[in-house]
Structures are given as C-alpha cells and as structure tokens.
Design an enzyme around this catalytic site. Structure first.
Site, PDB file in Angstrom:
ATOM      1  N   SER A  33       0.849  -1.180   0.000  1.00 57.51           N
ATOM      2  CA  SER A  33       0.000   0.000   0.000  1.00 57.51           C
ATOM      3  C   SER A  33       0.894   1.242   0.000  1.00 57.51           C
ATOM      4  O   SER A  33       1.713   1.391  -0.906  1.00 57.51           O
ATOM      5  CB  SER A  33      -0.977  -0.045   1.174  1.00 57.51           C
ATOM      6  OG  SER A  33      -2.020   0.876   0.988  1.00 57.51           O
ATOM      7  N   ASP A 115      -8.194  -4.870  -6.857  1.00 61.80           N
ATOM      8  CA  ASP A 115      -7.778  -3.722  -6.054  1.00 61.80           C
ATOM      9  C   ASP A 115      -8.205  -2.456  -6.782  1.00 61.80           C
ATOM     10  O   ASP A 115      -7.633  -2.090  -7.795  1.00 61.80           O
ATOM     11  CB  ASP A 115      -6.261  -3.730  -5.854  1.00 61.80           C
ATOM     12  CG  ASP A 115      -5.789  -2.647  -4.902  1.00 61.80           C
ATOM     13  OD1 ASP A 115      -6.620  -1.785  -4.520  1.00 61.80           O
ATOM     14  OD2 ASP A 115      -4.609  -2.661  -4.537  1.00 61.80           O
ATOM     15  N   HIS A 147      -7.194  -5.182  -2.281  1.00 63.75           N
ATOM     16  CA  HIS A 147      -5.983  -4.495  -1.831  1.00 63.75           C
ATOM     17  C   HIS A 147      -5.109  -5.391  -0.952  1.00 63.75           C
ATOM     18  O   HIS A 147      -3.917  -5.196  -0.874  1.00 63.75           O
ATOM     19  CB  HIS A 147      -6.382  -3.213  -1.086  1.00 63.75           C
ATOM     20  CG  HIS A 147      -5.287  -2.222  -0.934  1.00 63.75           C
ATOM     21  ND1 HIS A 147      -4.610  -1.674  -2.014  1.00 63.75           N
ATOM     22  CD2 HIS A 147      -4.744  -1.662   0.171  1.00 63.75           C
ATOM     23  CE1 HIS A 147      -3.698  -0.818  -1.569  1.00 63.75           C
ATOM     24  NE2 HIS A 147      -3.762  -0.800  -0.260  1.00 63.75           N
TER      25      HIS A 147
END
Length: 172
Positions: A33, A115, A147
């Site tokens: 991330s 995602d 994600h």
C-alpha cells in the site's frame, strides 16, 4: 509522499546498518500500500538494497489518481483533483515513475486484479519499465484479491513467492 517521510526512512536505514548484527551488504526492502509506494520511490532514488518487493504500491501518481476509487487521499494530500495545477505539480515532484531510469534493484511486484484503490496497472507500469531497462523483475498477480491478499491458498503462494524472491538475492 516523497518528502520528509523518505528522509526519516533513510535515517532509520542508516541507523540499522550500524547495528552489530546487521549485514549492510545484504539489505532488502518490502512494503505494501503506502509502503509499496515508498518502496517504488526509494528504489528510484537509492540503490542500497539488493532486492525489493512492492505490493499494491502507487507507481504513477497521476494515472493512479485518475483510476482509484479512493479520491480523498489524492485530493487532500496533493491539493485538489488530479486535473488541478497544484496536484499535477505534486505528481511531478513525487511520482516514482518519473525517476524510474534510476532503478537497478531486482524487484518483485505484487498486484491484485480486484484492487480498486491501487489499480493493477500501477504494478504493470513498474514491471514494464523494469523489464525494458533490464532490471531483474517478477510479477505476481492475484485475479481474485483486492488491496490485501486474504484467501488462504493465495496467502500461501504470496509468502512462498515473496520469501523465495528475497532469498534469491539475500542468500549467502
């Protein structure tokens, strides 16, 4: 994004390699991330790491800002919508893809088809540049994950693949 926090991270890396039990010649980096973005940024600005893993990291700030379902981060942190002059100025300053010619670190990219925060094209852009530049690279894509990698067998594959990649470049 690529400002003070990167200075802080580099200070940590510099301090860690001074520890008596750390082998400064065998450093690896991994992140997911924002950590994936940080890896992308760092390997485009520093070749101290022998290997990298970037998981769902933003590589091209402008294209990500126009494709993400998470508009708040872009608009708040970059000063407006992706089409604003302020945001474009920040993208030009902090987008890892603009410094990609500097990347020499063997890099594994993990990206997930579901995602919508960091769309799969971000990993594909990095992978394409690495391959075109002759940098050792590998891409792992999960068609059924968002994600995060949450499914048991996908997690098993993720761990086996990521640790094998790190070991390949960090083994004695």
């Amino acid at each position: 994004w690529g400002g003070k926090v990167m200075g802080d991270l580099n200070a940590v890396f510099d301090a860690v390699v001074k520890l008596p039990y750390v082998d400064a010649a065998r450093q690896g980096i991994a992140g997911a991330s924002y950590g994936g973005y940080a890896v992308d940024w760092i390997i485009a600005h520093d070749n101290r790491f022998k290997v990298a893993v970037t998981h769902d990291g933003v590589f091209n700030l402008e294209s990500a800002a126009l494709a993400t379902e998470e508009l708040w981060f872009t608009e708040w942190e970059f000063g407006g919508p992706a089409t604003s002059a302020k945001a474009r100025e920040q993208f030009a300053k902090f987008s890892p893809h603009l410094f990609a010619e500097n990347i020499k670190t063997p890099t594994m990219i993990v990206t997930n088809q579901l995602d919508f925060r960091v769309p799969v094209d971000q990993g594909m852009q990095l992978f394409t540049i690495l391959r075109r530049n002759g940098v050792p690279s590998q891409m792992l894509t999960f068609e059924d994950e968002g994600h995060w990698v949450l499914k048991a067998m996908n997690s098993k594959l993720w761990h086996e693949t990521v640790f094998a990649w790190m070991k390949k470049y960090l083994a004695n």
